[in-house]
Design a protein around this motif. Structure first.
Motif, mmCIF file in Angstrom:
data_model
loop_
_atom_site.group_PDB
_atom_site.id
_atom_site.type_symbol
_atom_site.label_atom_id
_atom_site.label_comp_id
_atom_site.label_asym_id
_atom_site.label_seq_id
_atom_site.Cartn_x
_atom_site.Cartn_y
_atom_site.Cartn_z
ATOM 1 N N PHE A 1 0.800 -1.230 0.000
ATOM 2 C CA PHE A 1 0.000 0.000 0.000
ATOM 3 C C PHE A 1 0.834 1.282 0.000
ATOM 4 C CE2 PHE A 1 -2.360 -3.316 2.344
ATOM 5 C CZ PHE A 1 -3.441 -3.459 1.480
ATOM 6 N N GLY A 2 2.159 1.161 -0.124
ATOM 7 C CA GLY A 2 3.003 2.347 -0.114
ATOM 8 C C GLY A 2 2.986 3.040 1.230
ATOM 9 N N ILE A 3 3.087 4.366 1.230
ATOM 10 C CA ILE A 3 3.164 5.134 2.472
ATOM 11 C C ILE A 3 1.894 4.997 3.304
ATOM 12 C CG2 ILE A 3 2.226 7.345 1.660
ATOM 13 C CD1 ILE A 3 5.429 6.930 3.736
ATOM 14 N N PHE A 4 0.745 4.754 2.664
ATOM 15 C CA PHE A 4 -0.516 4.543 3.394
ATOM 16 C C PHE A 4 -0.409 3.337 4.318
ATOM 17 C CE2 PHE A 4 -4.671 2.328 3.529
ATOM 18 C CZ PHE A 4 -5.371 3.254 4.285
ATOM 19 N N GLY A 5 0.359 2.339 3.924
ATOM 20 C CA GLY A 5 0.541 1.155 4.753
ATOM 21 C C GLY A 5 1.145 1.459 6.107
ATOM 22 N N VAL A 6 2.006 2.506 6.162
ATOM 23 C CA VAL A 6 2.597 2.905 7.440
ATOM 24 C C VAL A 6 1.519 3.452 8.369
ATOM 25 C CG1 VAL A 6 4.206 4.495 8.570
ATOM 26 C CG2 VAL A 6 4.844 3.401 6.408
ATOM 27 N N TRP A 7 0.676 4.321 7.841
ATOM 28 C CA TRP A 7 -0.319 4.983 8.699
ATOM 29 C C TRP A 7 -1.402 4.011 9.164
ATOM 30 C CZ3 TRP A 7 2.974 8.295 9.368
ATOM 31 C CH2 TRP A 7 3.552 9.083 8.379
ATOM 32 N N VAL A 8 -1.862 3.128 8.310
ATOM 33 C CA VAL A 8 -2.939 2.202 8.684
ATOM 34 C C VAL A 8 -2.440 1.120 9.637
ATOM 35 C CG1 VAL A 8 -2.723 0.442 6.853
ATOM 36 C CG2 VAL A 8 -4.994 1.079 7.724
ATOM 37 N N ALA A 9 -1.118 0.924 9.712
ATOM 38 C CA ALA A 9 -0.561 -0.062 10.641
ATOM 39 C C ALA A 9 -0.874 0.302 12.092
ATOM 40 C CB ALA A 9 0.955 -0.164 10.435
ATOM 41 N N PHE A 10 -0.968 1.597 12.393
ATOM 42 C CA PHE A 10 -1.182 2.041 13.782
ATOM 43 C C PHE A 10 -2.521 1.586 14.350
ATOM 44 C CE2 PHE A 10 2.420 4.634 12.692
ATOM 45 C CZ PHE A 10 3.062 4.887 13.898
ATOM 46 N N PRO A 11 -3.667 1.871 13.689
ATOM 47 C CA PRO A 11 -4.935 1.419 14.272
ATOM 48 C C PRO A 11 -5.070 -0.100 14.304
ATOM 49 C CG PRO A 11 -5.299 2.354 12.093
ATOM 50 C CD PRO A 11 -3.898 2.686 12.478
ATOM 51 N N ILE A 12 -4.519 -0.796 13.323
ATOM 52 C CA ILE A 12 -4.584 -2.264 13.332
ATOM 53 C C ILE A 12 -3.842 -2.805 14.556
ATOM 54 C CG2 ILE A 12 -3.896 -4.376 12.128
ATOM 55 C CD1 ILE A 12 -4.223 -2.844 9.488
ATOM 56 N N ALA A 13 -2.655 -2.264 14.825
ATOM 57 C CA ALA A 13 -1.880 -2.695 15.986
ATOM 58 C C ALA A 13 -2.611 -2.377 17.287
ATOM 59 C CB ALA A 13 -0.506 -2.034 15.972
ATOM 60 N N ASP A 14 -3.266 -1.215 17.354
ATOM 61 C CA ASP A 14 -4.031 -0.842 18.546
ATOM 62 C C ASP A 14 -5.159 -1.834 18.815
ATOM 63 O OD1 ASP A 14 -2.797 1.439 19.620
ATOM 64 O OD2 ASP A 14 -3.688 2.732 18.100
ATOM 65 N N ILE A 15 -5.894 -2.184 17.784
ATOM 66 C CA ILE A 15 -7.037 -3.094 17.935
ATOM 67 C C ILE A 15 -6.573 -4.473 18.401
ATOM 68 C CG2 ILE A 15 -8.854 -4.330 16.678
ATOM 69 C CD1 ILE A 15 -9.060 -1.771 14.883
ATOM 70 N N LEU A 16 -5.549 -5.017 17.756
ATOM 71 C CA LEU A 16 -5.079 -6.362 18.097
ATOM 72 C C LEU A 16 -4.507 -6.410 19.515
ATOM 73 C CD1 LEU A 16 -3.342 -7.326 14.715
ATOM 74 C CD2 LEU A 16 -5.531 -8.162 15.586
ATOM 75 N N SER A 17 -3.729 -5.418 19.885
ATOM 76 C CA SER A 17 -3.123 -5.423 21.224
ATOM 77 C C SER A 17 -4.165 -5.191 22.312
ATOM 78 C CB SER A 17 -2.023 -4.364 21.322
ATOM 79 O OG SER A 17 -2.515 -3.085 21.013
ATOM 80 N N THR A 18 -5.202 -4.411 22.023
ATOM 81 C CA THR A 18 -6.273 -4.182 22.992
ATOM 82 C C THR A 18 -7.049 -5.471 23.258
ATOM 83 O OG1 THR A 18 -6.508 -1.849 22.397
ATOM 84 C CG2 THR A 18 -8.387 -2.891 23.471
ATOM 85 N N ILE A 19 -7.310 -6.243 22.229
ATOM 86 C CA ILE A 19 -8.012 -7.525 22.394
ATOM 87 C C ILE A 19 -7.227 -8.451 23.333
ATOM 88 C CG2 ILE A 19 -8.705 -9.653 21.198
ATOM 89 C CD1 ILE A 19 -9.373 -7.866 18.763
ATOM 90 N N ILE A 20 -5.917 -8.541 23.117
ATOM 91 C CA ILE A 20 -5.076 -9.411 23.945
ATOM 92 C C ILE A 20 -5.026 -8.908 25.387
ATOM 93 C CG2 ILE A 20 -2.684 -10.150 24.327
ATOM 94 C CD1 ILE A 20 -2.399 -10.328 21.276
ATOM 95 N N THR A 21 -4.859 -7.595 25.566
ATOM 96 C CA THR A 21 -4.806 -7.023 26.913
ATOM 97 C C THR A 21 -6.117 -7.245 27.658
ATOM 98 O OG1 THR A 21 -3.284 -5.305 26.137
ATOM 99 C CG2 THR A 21 -4.365 -4.932 28.252
#
Length: 453
Positions: free
Chosen positions: A411-431
Motif C-alpha cells: 500500500f506504499g506510504i498509506f501502509g505505514v499509517w494504517v498499521a497504527f490502528p490495526i496494531a491498537d485493535i489487536l493489542s487491545t483484544i489481547i490485553t
C-alpha cells in the motif's frame, strides 16, 4: 493538597484518581506543549528539515533517558507496595538504589553515544539533507541526558509518594524554560538548531534542580548515607519491573529506526517530517489518558501491597472508564480539526497535503486504547513483571513493527499509517483477555486463596 501515602489505601477511589490523575495530566500536558511548541518553532523558524532532524535525534536521547523512567516506574512499584505494607526501610533502600542505578547506567550510555554519534544518527534515520541539522542538535542534547534520566526517575518516585502536584511542577517548570529559551536562542539570536538544542538541554537541568529540591525539603523519604548501598535482591526486583518500561522504550526506539527508514524509502524527507508532527500530536492529544495511567499506578500498587483487592479492582474499572471517555473525545477532535492542526506546524505544501489524513488514521483506534494502557500498567503496579512486559511489548513489538515492515510493500506510504490502528485493535483484544482473567484471580485472592498467575 498533596495526598499522603496512607491515604492511597483509604480515600474514595474516584476522588483519589482525580487527585492523582489531574496533576499528572497537567504535567504531561505542559511537557507535551513544550515538545509541541518546540516543534512549531523549529518548523516555522528553521524549516521542515529541522522537524525531521529532531524526529531522528530525540528517540536516541529518550532511549537513554528512559533508563531513568524505567528505574523510576519499576522501583516505584516496589516502593508503593513497600509503603502499602508499612515497610519504610525497604522504601528508602529502594529509592537510594534507584538513584545510583540511574546515574551509572545513563552515564555509560551517554559516553557510548558520544563516541559513536555518527553511527547512531545514521542508524536512527539521518539521511540526505537531514544529517547536518541532526548533528548540530545532537551534542548538547546527549550531554544533558543524565539530568533528564534522573528527573524521570525522581518524578515517578514523587508520584509513588502520592504527591502528584509536585510531579506536575517538575514537568511544568522545564516546559516554560524551554519555550522562553527557544524564543531567545532561535528567534532573537538566530542560533538555529544549536539554539533549539541548548534550550532543551538547559530545561532538562532546571527539572533536575527542582526534583533535587523536592527530595531535600518536601519528601517523606529521608535518605541517609547508609541507604546508598547496592542490595542485589532489591536491584533484581527493581530491574525485573524496570525491564518492562525499558523494553517498551527499546521497542519504541527500534520502531523509530524502522519508521524513519521506511518513511524515507517510500516518501522521502518530508514523510519523516509528517511523522514528526504526528508523533508530537500523539503525546499531546493523549495527555489526559497518560495522566490517568500515571495516577492509577500508585493507587493500584499501594492497595495491592496492602491486599485491598476490592480497591484494586475498582481502581482498574474507574480508570478504564474515565480514560476511554476522554480518548473518544480526543478522537472526534482530531477527526474534525486535522487540517488546521497541521497548518500550525509548517508552511511546507507537501507536508501539509499528506499529514491530515495520516493523522486521522494513526488516531483511528484511540477510543479503545484505555484498556491497553491501564491493563499493562496494572500488571506493573502489582509487581507481575512477566505479564506486564508481554502486554507492554504487544502493540509496538508484536504488531506495529511487523505491520510497518509488511504493509508498505502493498500500500506504499498509506501502509505505514494504517498499521497504527490495526496494531491498537489487536493489542487491545489481547490485553482485555489477560486483564479479565487477572480480575477473576483478584477475586480469588480476596476470598483468601492465593492463586496469583
Amino acid at each position: 493538597m498533596a495526598v499522603s501515602s496512607e491515604e492511597l489505601g483509604k480515600k474514595d477511589i474516584k476522588k483519589l484518581l482525580v487527585q492523582q490523575a489531574v496533576p499528572s495530566s497537567i504535567g504531561i500536558l505542559f511537557m507535551s506543549v513544550n515538545i509541541l511548541v518546540d516543534t512549531i518553532f523549529v518548523g516555522q523558524w528553521i524549516g521542515s528539515l529541522a522537524i525531521a532532524a529532531v524526529t531522528v535525534v530525540l528517540p536516541i536521547t529518550f532511549f537513554i533517558s528512559s533508563l531513568g523512567m524505567a528505574i523510576g516506574v519499576g522501583g516505584g512499584s516496589v516502593l508503593s507496595r513497600a509503603l502499602g505494607s508499612n515497610d519504610k526501610e525497604k522504601a528508602l533502600f529502594t529509592f537510594a538504589n534507584q538513584i545510583m542505578m540511574t546515574f551509572l547506567l545513563a552515564s555509560v550510555f551517554v559516553i557510548f553515544g558520544l563516541f559513536f554519534s555518527d553511527e547512531m544518527l545514521t542508524l536512527f534515520g539521518a539521511k540526505g539533507n537531514i544529517v547536518a541539522p541532526a548533528k548540530e542538535f545532537f551534542l548538547p542534547i546527549i550531554i544533558s541526558v543524565p539530568f533528564l534520566a534522573l528527573c524521570m526517575m525522581g518524578n515517578n518516585i514523587i508520584r509513588a509518594e502520592g504527591k502528584a502536584k509536585y510531579a506536575m511542577f517538575a514537568m511544568i517548570i522545564p516546559a516554560f524554560v524551554n519555550i522562553i529559551l527557544d524564543i531567545i536562542f532561535i528567534k532573537m539570536m538566530n542560533m538555529g538548531m544549536l539554539g533549539a538544542a541548548l534550550a532543551t538541554a538547559i530545561s532538562y537541568f532546571t527539572c533536575f534542580v527542582f526534583v533535587l529540591w523536592f527530595f531535600v525539603y518536601k519528601s517523606e523519604l529521608r535518605l541517609e548515607i547508609r541507604h546508598f548501598k547496592f542490595q542485589i535482591p532489591l536491584i533484581k526486583e527493581i530491574t525485573e519491573l524496570s525491564f518492562v518500561t525499558f523494553s517498551r522504550q527499546g521497542v519504541v526506539s527500534v520502531l523509530s529506526i524502522i519508521l524513519n527508514h521506511t518513511l524515507y524509502t517510500y516518501g522521502g524527507e518530508h514523510s519523516i517530517a509528517v511523522y514528526g508532527i504526528i508523533s508530537r500530536m500523539l503525546m499531546f492529544a493523549l495527555f489526559p489518558i497518560l495522566g490517568i495511567t500515571q495516577g492509577f499506578l500508585p493507587i493500584a500498587g499501594f492497595n495491592y501491597g496492602a491486599k485491598n483487592f476490592d480497591r484494586v479492582k475498582e481502581s482498574v474499572n474507574v480508570s478504564i472508564k474515565y480514560a476511554a471517555l476522554l480518548a473518544t473525545v480526543i478522537f472526534v477532535v482530531i477527526l474534525i480539526l486535522a487540517k488546521p492542526i497541521v497548518a500550525v506546524f509548517t508552511n511546507d505544501p507537501e507536508v501539509i497535503a499528506e499529514t491530515p489524513n495520516a493523522l486521522r488514521w494513526v488516531f483511528a483506534a484511540s477510543p479503545i486504547i484505555a484498556i491497553q494502557l491501564i491493563g499493562a500498567a496494572y500488571f506493573q503496579a502489582a509487581g507481575k513483571a512477566k505479564k506486564a512486559l508481554f502486554l507492554t511489548l504487544t502493540k509496538q513489538g508484536f504488531f506495529l513493527i511487523p505491520l510497518v515492515l509488511i504493509l508498505p510493500h502493498f500500500f506504499g506510504i498509506f501502509g505505514v499509517w494504517v498499521a497504527f490502528p490495526i496494531a491498537d485493535i489487536l493489542s487491545t483484544i489481547i490485553t482485555a483477555y489477560f486483564l479479565k482473567k487477572e480480575m477473576n484471580t483478584v477475586l480469588i485472592q480476596k476470598n483468601g486463596i492465593d492463586n496469583t498467575f
